[in-house]
Design a protein around this motif. Structure first.
Motif, short mmCIF file in Angstrom:
data_model
loop_
_atom_site.label_atom_id
_atom_site.label_comp_id
_atom_site.label_asym_id
_atom_site.label_seq_id
_atom_site.Cartn_x
_atom_site.Cartn_y
_atom_site.Cartn_z
N TYR A 186 0.73 -1.24 0.01
CA TYR A 186 0.23 -0.03 -0.11
C TYR A 186 0.80 1.23 0.00
O TYR A 186 0.44 2.39 -0.16
N GLU A 187 2.13 1.07 0.22
CA GLU A 187 3.04 2.26 0.31
C GLU A 187 3.17 2.86 -1.12
O GLU A 187 3.53 4.28 -1.19
N LYS A 188 3.23 1.77 -2.17
CA LYS A 188 3.46 2.50 -3.22
C LYS A 188 2.33 3.01 -4.13
O LYS A 188 1.34 2.46 -3.87
N GLN A 189 2.61 3.81 -5.11
CA GLN A 189 1.63 4.33 -5.94
C GLN A 189 1.49 3.61 -7.27
O GLN A 189 1.42 4.31 -8.53
N ASN A 190 1.63 2.31 -7.03
CA ASN A 190 1.24 1.62 -8.49
C ASN A 190 0.02 0.81 -8.75
O ASN A 190 -0.63 0.27 -7.83
N ILE A 191 -0.38 1.13 -9.98
CA ILE A 191 -1.81 0.98 -10.16
C ILE A 191 -1.72 -0.42 -11.23
O ILE A 191 -0.80 -0.52 -12.23
N ILE A 192 -2.69 -1.25 -11.24
CA ILE A 192 -2.84 -2.55 -11.84
C ILE A 192 -4.04 -2.65 -12.78
O ILE A 192 -5.08 -2.31 -11.91
N ALA A 193 -4.03 -3.05 -13.89
CA ALA A 193 -5.39 -3.35 -14.59
C ALA A 193 -5.00 -4.70 -15.25
O ALA A 193 -3.98 -4.93 -15.68
N LEU A 194 -5.83 -5.50 -15.22
CA LEU A 194 -6.00 -6.80 -15.82
C LEU A 194 -7.29 -7.05 -16.57
O LEU A 194 -8.28 -7.22 -16.26
N GLY A 195 -6.76 -7.41 -18.08
CA GLY A 195 -8.21 -7.72 -18.88
C GLY A 195 -7.81 -7.96 -20.19
O GLY A 195 -6.66 -7.32 -20.69
N ARG A 196 -8.34 -8.34 -20.88
CA ARG A 196 -8.18 -8.20 -22.44
C ARG A 196 -8.42 -6.92 -23.06
O ARG A 196 -9.16 -6.17 -22.45
N PHE A 197 -7.76 -6.50 -24.22
CA PHE A 197 -7.88 -5.26 -24.50
C PHE A 197 -8.94 -5.42 -25.82
O PHE A 197 -8.67 -5.40 -26.79
N VAL A 198 -10.16 -5.51 -25.45
CA VAL A 198 -11.28 -5.25 -26.36
C VAL A 198 -12.48 -4.25 -25.76
O VAL A 198 -12.22 -3.66 -24.67
N ASN A 199 -13.39 -4.22 -26.73
CA ASN A 199 -14.34 -3.02 -26.47
C ASN A 199 -14.98 -3.03 -25.22
O ASN A 199 -15.01 -1.85 -24.43
N LYS A 200 -15.20 -3.92 -24.71
CA LYS A 200 -16.09 -3.75 -23.51
C LYS A 200 -15.40 -3.50 -22.23
O LYS A 200 -15.80 -3.09 -20.92
N LYS A 201 -14.06 -3.75 -22.32
CA LYS A 201 -13.16 -3.38 -21.38
C LYS A 201 -12.47 -1.88 -21.29
O LYS A 201 -12.04 -1.43 -20.47
N ALA A 202 -12.69 -1.25 -22.50
CA ALA A 202 -12.42 0.32 -22.75
C ALA A 202 -11.12 0.69 -22.28
O ALA A 202 -10.96 1.22 -21.51
N PRO A 203 -9.68 -0.35 -22.46
CA PRO A 203 -8.54 0.11 -21.83
C PRO A 203 -8.08 1.61 -22.12
O PRO A 203 -7.49 2.04 -21.30
N TYR A 204 -8.61 2.05 -23.23
CA TYR A 204 -8.23 3.35 -23.60
C TYR A 204 -8.57 4.36 -22.57
O TYR A 204 -8.10 5.41 -22.40
N TYR A 205 -9.80 4.04 -21.85
CA TYR A 205 -10.30 4.86 -20.91
C TYR A 205 -9.39 5.09 -19.69
O TYR A 205 -9.33 5.86 -18.93
N LEU A 222 1.38 2.77 -13.91
CA LEU A 222 0.21 1.97 -14.27
C LEU A 222 0.52 0.75 -15.21
O LEU A 222 1.29 0.96 -16.16
N THR A 223 0.71 -0.36 -14.83
CA THR A 223 0.90 -1.54 -15.57
C THR A 223 -0.56 -2.26 -16.00
O THR A 223 -1.28 -2.46 -15.11
N MET A 224 -0.67 -2.49 -17.34
CA MET A 224 -1.76 -2.89 -17.93
C MET A 224 -1.68 -4.33 -18.37
O MET A 224 -0.50 -4.49 -19.40
N VAL A 225 -2.06 -5.53 -17.72
CA VAL A 225 -1.87 -6.95 -18.25
C VAL A 225 -2.97 -7.38 -19.15
O VAL A 225 -4.17 -7.19 -18.84
N GLY A 226 -2.59 -7.96 -20.29
CA GLY A 226 -3.55 -8.47 -21.09
C GLY A 226 -3.18 -8.12 -22.51
O GLY A 226 -2.09 -7.51 -22.72
#
Length: 375
Positions: A186-205, A222-226
């Motif tokens: 919790y000390e770090k300001q690291n953000i994670i996203a996990l999911g396919r890069f498809v329309n319903k996930k709207a990763p660009y948002y 920000l780390t984006m996995v998928g």
């Protein structure tokens, strides 16, 4: 401790099969879990009419070609695969089938009726929406003994498609228990996203929301996995916004690698939307995994996410497409490590109480064993 389904010991003459469109991808952890914990006698896959069973082709190549020609004469395009699939089920005396996705269930409903096979259909997402290819659903709803929805929102969608209410069981897929072992930083300001890069996930948002907070929080990452068709779009957007040193796209990763990313993160984000073709989430397993990992979650008021994330308690929910509010909530979490920890720990308990893999598998066990007894 999860108990696996022991059909061969409990009911020696039963044969249980799971059928999916394809071998499960890394993102389809729910199918992988069903195969691991339900231990079917047979796993069929390979299209709308399965071509493979337990890693082997259902019919020889030469016979499939011959049957295809007969099917063309009969003007029945799928006849050659349907005959082979039907014969395989009959030969192996399969009497209960769990089908992943409603569209696949519709394609085999007639075969199950003819062979008096107990059919259980598990819906997951777009297959339960009004824009799904629902041809054959009416027949499937008649034939199936049980229809499984992964959220109450999906249950209402299925009722709207004509499914009898009494046949529907709401049973959200559960996260892998190993995610409870994550030691969130919790000390770090690291953000994670996990999911396919498809329309319903709207990763660009997610990229756009991160841009809005990046100057105020220079240490945030920000780390984006998928992976998926929108990955290049996001890569280009990241480059255009000059965020290459702050956002990392790492592609698809296995469970062990995801756990490592979760260990170094303190916030999970996902901006799910209903896409133009009607595709939407069921009850995303990635969100449950993040909750079990004690990560506070920022997501949208969308499908089963409404039940997985408790707004203002285990994270924040915003309206679909509302990037400004999404960024505001991200800023709020980034400002307070104590808030991140408090929401994260409450999220872990919420998932353990309501969305455990043990509960999910237990309900499936009961459904399948009852179907066997009825068969």
């Amino acid at each position: 401790m999860l108990e696996k389904l022991m059909l061969n010991k409990n009911l020696k003459h039963s044969k249980f099969a799971i059928i999916a469109p394809n071998k499960p991808a890394l993102s389809e952890t729910f199918i992988q879990a069903h195969l691991e914990y339900l231990e079917p006698d047979y796993f069929f896959y390979g299209g709308s009419i399965p071509l493979f069973c337990n890693e082997k082709s259902i019919q020889p190549f030469w016979l499939r070609g011959l049957r295809r020609m007969v099917g063309e004469i009969k003007n029945r395009p799928n006849w050659h695969d349907l005959v082979a699939f039907r014969n395989k089920l009959k030969r192996e005396k399969v009497n209960v089938i769990l089908v992943e996705y409603g569209t696949l269930g519709a394609s085999i409903a007639n075969v199950c009726k003819d062979l008096e096979i107990q059919l259980v259909v598990h819906f997951h997402g777009i297959d339960a929406t009004k824009k799904a290819d629902s041809s054959g659903y009416e027949k499937m709803f008649q034939v199936a003994t049980t229809i499984i929805a992964v959220s109450n929102t999906m249950k209402e969608d299925l009722i709207g498609l004509g499914c009898p209410t009494e046949k529907i069981v709401v049973n959200p897929c559960g996260p892998n228990p190993v995610f409870e072992q994550v030691n969130t930083n919790y000390e770090k300001q690291n953000i994670i996203a996990l999911g396919r890069f498809v329309n319903k996930k709207a990763p660009y948002y997610l990229v756009l929301a991160f841009k809005k907070i990046s100057k105020k929080f220079p240490d945030a990452r920000l780390t984006m996995v998928g992976d998926g068709p929108l990955k290049e779009v996001c890569t280009n957007l990241i480059q255009y916004l000059k965020l290459n040193d702050k956002i990392q796209l790492v592609g698809a990763r296995n469970k062990e690698e995801i756990i490592k990313y979760f260990n170094e993160s303190s916030i999970f984000i996902q901006h799910s939307i209903e896409s133009e073709d009607g595709d939407k989430e069921g009850s995303p397993v990635a969100v449950m995994e993040a909750g079990l990992a004690a990560l506070p979650i920022i997501s949208t008021r969308h499908a089963g996410i409404n039940e997985t994330v408790v707004d203002n308690i285990t994270g924040f929910l915003v309206d679909e497409h509302d990037v400004d509010t999404f960024a505001e909530k991200l800023e709020e979490l980034l400002t307070s490590g104590e808030m991140r920890k408090e929401m994260g720990m409450k999220g872990r308990q919420h998932v353990k109480n309501h969305f455990s893999m043990e509960n999910h598998i237990s309900i499936l066990n009961q459904i399948i064993l009852q179907a066997i007894k009825n068969g």
